[in-house]
Design a protein around this motif. Sequence first.
Motif, mmCIF file in Angstrom:
data_model
loop_
_atom_site.group_PDB
_atom_site.id
_atom_site.type_symbol
_atom_site.label_atom_id
_atom_site.label_comp_id
_atom_site.label_asym_id
_atom_site.label_seq_id
_atom_site.Cartn_x
_atom_site.Cartn_y
_atom_site.Cartn_z
ATOM 1 N N GLY A 118 0.808 -1.211 0.000
ATOM 2 C CA GLY A 118 0.000 0.000 0.000
ATOM 3 C C GLY A 118 0.841 1.260 0.000
ATOM 4 N N VAL A 119 1.932 1.247 0.764
ATOM 5 C CA VAL A 119 2.813 2.411 0.821
ATOM 6 C C VAL A 119 3.450 2.661 -0.539
ATOM 7 N N LEU A 120 3.909 1.590 -1.187
ATOM 8 C CA LEU A 120 4.502 1.734 -2.516
ATOM 9 C C LEU A 120 3.485 2.270 -3.516
ATOM 10 N N GLU A 121 2.259 1.741 -3.474
ATOM 11 C CA GLU A 121 1.222 2.205 -4.397
ATOM 12 C C GLU A 121 0.842 3.665 -4.126
ATOM 13 N N GLY A 122 0.857 4.064 -2.877
ATOM 14 C CA GLY A 122 0.624 5.465 -2.559
ATOM 15 C C GLY A 122 1.722 6.362 -3.097
ATOM 16 N N ASP A 123 2.971 5.934 -2.947
ATOM 17 C CA ASP A 123 4.094 6.710 -3.483
ATOM 18 C C ASP A 123 3.969 6.867 -4.989
ATOM 19 N N LYS A 124 3.552 5.794 -5.676
ATOM 20 C CA LYS A 124 3.392 5.865 -7.135
ATOM 21 C C LYS A 124 2.281 6.839 -7.519
ATOM 22 N N PHE A 125 1.207 6.846 -6.753
ATOM 23 C CA PHE A 125 0.109 7.772 -7.018
ATOM 24 C C PHE A 125 0.590 9.219 -6.930
ATOM 25 N N TYR A 126 1.291 9.543 -5.861
ATOM 26 C CA TYR A 126 1.780 10.913 -5.702
ATOM 27 C C TYR A 126 2.856 11.248 -6.737
ATOM 28 N N GLY A 127 3.686 10.252 -7.080
ATOM 29 C CA GLY A 127 4.695 10.470 -8.105
ATOM 30 C C GLY A 127 4.076 10.709 -9.470
ATOM 31 N N ALA A 128 3.017 9.940 -9.792
ATOM 32 C CA ALA A 128 2.333 10.124 -11.077
ATOM 33 C C ALA A 128 1.707 11.505 -11.167
ATOM 34 N N ALA A 129 1.140 11.975 -10.049
ATOM 35 C CA ALA A 129 0.563 13.319 -10.031
ATOM 36 C C ALA A 129 1.635 14.374 -10.286
ATOM 37 N N ALA A 130 2.803 14.199 -9.665
ATOM 38 C CA ALA A 130 3.887 15.164 -9.842
ATOM 39 C C ALA A 130 4.412 15.179 -11.272
ATOM 40 N N LEU A 131 4.377 14.014 -11.940
ATOM 41 C CA LEU A 131 4.886 13.902 -13.308
ATOM 42 C C LEU A 131 3.831 14.229 -14.360
ATOM 43 N N GLY A 132 2.588 14.412 -13.937
ATOM 44 C CA GLY A 132 1.531 14.713 -14.882
ATOM 45 C C GLY A 132 1.074 13.524 -15.702
ATOM 46 N N LEU A 133 1.232 12.305 -15.180
ATOM 47 C CA LEU A 133 0.822 11.094 -15.902
ATOM 48 C C LEU A 133 -0.681 10.901 -15.808
ATOM 49 N N ASN A 134 -1.265 10.347 -16.852
ATOM 50 C CA ASN A 134 -2.676 9.966 -16.838
ATOM 51 C C ASN A 134 -2.763 8.621 -16.123
ATOM 52 N N TYR A 135 -2.961 8.666 -14.819
ATOM 53 C CA TYR A 135 -2.754 7.500 -13.962
ATOM 54 C C TYR A 135 -3.991 7.227 -13.121
ATOM 55 N N TYR A 136 -4.386 5.961 -13.086
ATOM 56 C CA TYR A 136 -5.502 5.516 -12.260
ATOM 57 C C TYR A 136 -5.021 4.371 -11.371
ATOM 58 N N VAL A 137 -5.234 4.486 -10.088
ATOM 59 C CA VAL A 137 -5.033 3.357 -9.194
ATOM 60 C C VAL A 137 -6.398 2.990 -8.625
ATOM 61 N N ILE A 138 -6.765 1.720 -8.772
ATOM 62 C CA ILE A 138 -8.103 1.256 -8.405
ATOM 63 C C ILE A 138 -7.989 0.254 -7.279
ATOM 64 N N THR A 139 -8.746 0.476 -6.217
ATOM 65 C CA THR A 139 -8.715 -0.402 -5.057
ATOM 66 C C THR A 139 -10.122 -0.481 -4.466
ATOM 67 N N LEU A 140 -10.234 -0.982 -3.246
ATOM 68 C CA LEU A 140 -11.516 -1.120 -2.566
ATOM 69 C C LEU A 140 -11.616 -0.101 -1.432
#
Length: 258
Positions: free
Chosen positions: A28-50
């Motif tokens: 979860g921590v790694l996936e959170g880091d990727k989410f914030y990193g994608a936002a900083a890089l301007g990527l069209n990024y979706y992380v889907i969970t429950l």
Amino acid sequence: MDNYSNAIISITPDLALDMGYTYAGGLGVLEGDKFYGAAALGLNYYVITLLYRNGYVDYDFGEDDNPIPKPQPQPKSFLESLRLVDTFTVRLRNENVEVNAWEYRLGSAHAVFLEPRGPEWALRLTDRIYIEGSVEEKFLKYIFLARGAVEFIRRNVGLENVRYIDLQEAYAAMVPITLRIPGRYRLIIHTPGPWGGHPSFPNKLFEEETGYRFIEDPPVVLTSIGGAAMAWEVITVSSKHYDIMRKVIPQFINKPGS
């Protein structure tokens, strides 16, 4: 809906944001880091969970100082930060299950939380992360994640706009069984060894819910069937992890990207 292509989608049972209790540990921590990193890089990024209404586990201590586990109700501030972006229906256990898709957005990055609205048995599937009342309940939880994620992608991203679908651990490996788009899946294995992140289920559950009867009997190991066999790329998180996994799944570990 975002009308630009090359969306990267990550499907995970575990996601740590700066608020809320929707994770249990390192994944979860790694996936959170990727989410914030994608936002900083301007990527069209979706992380889907429950959306786990009672989080993972917290502790009180008794008079003898022994820990007493208890639920982690989601903070009101976290729930109020989510925006309802879609409502749809998936089939589960031969019933219609209504689904709310909640979103936390940061720039170009979307964190999507799927929540069953009913019936009553479906509500229990997402009560807490990694805590279930039976093997069948655990199985249905990840079928729900797969079918909910697939329906969300179809309705809100568009299959034509998807560049990759990353399956975080075998918990997400039900997705290729539900949505057959060869060449788009990457299986990311985080757990080094045949435990934890490599769940298995009785063949009869797959047959009852999906109509498939796999040659494994029993059990069906998700890493092998749903993920590594149907993914075009298998990724481990370190070179040492790769050395371990090639002894566990040697039939899949030489796919590109391992």
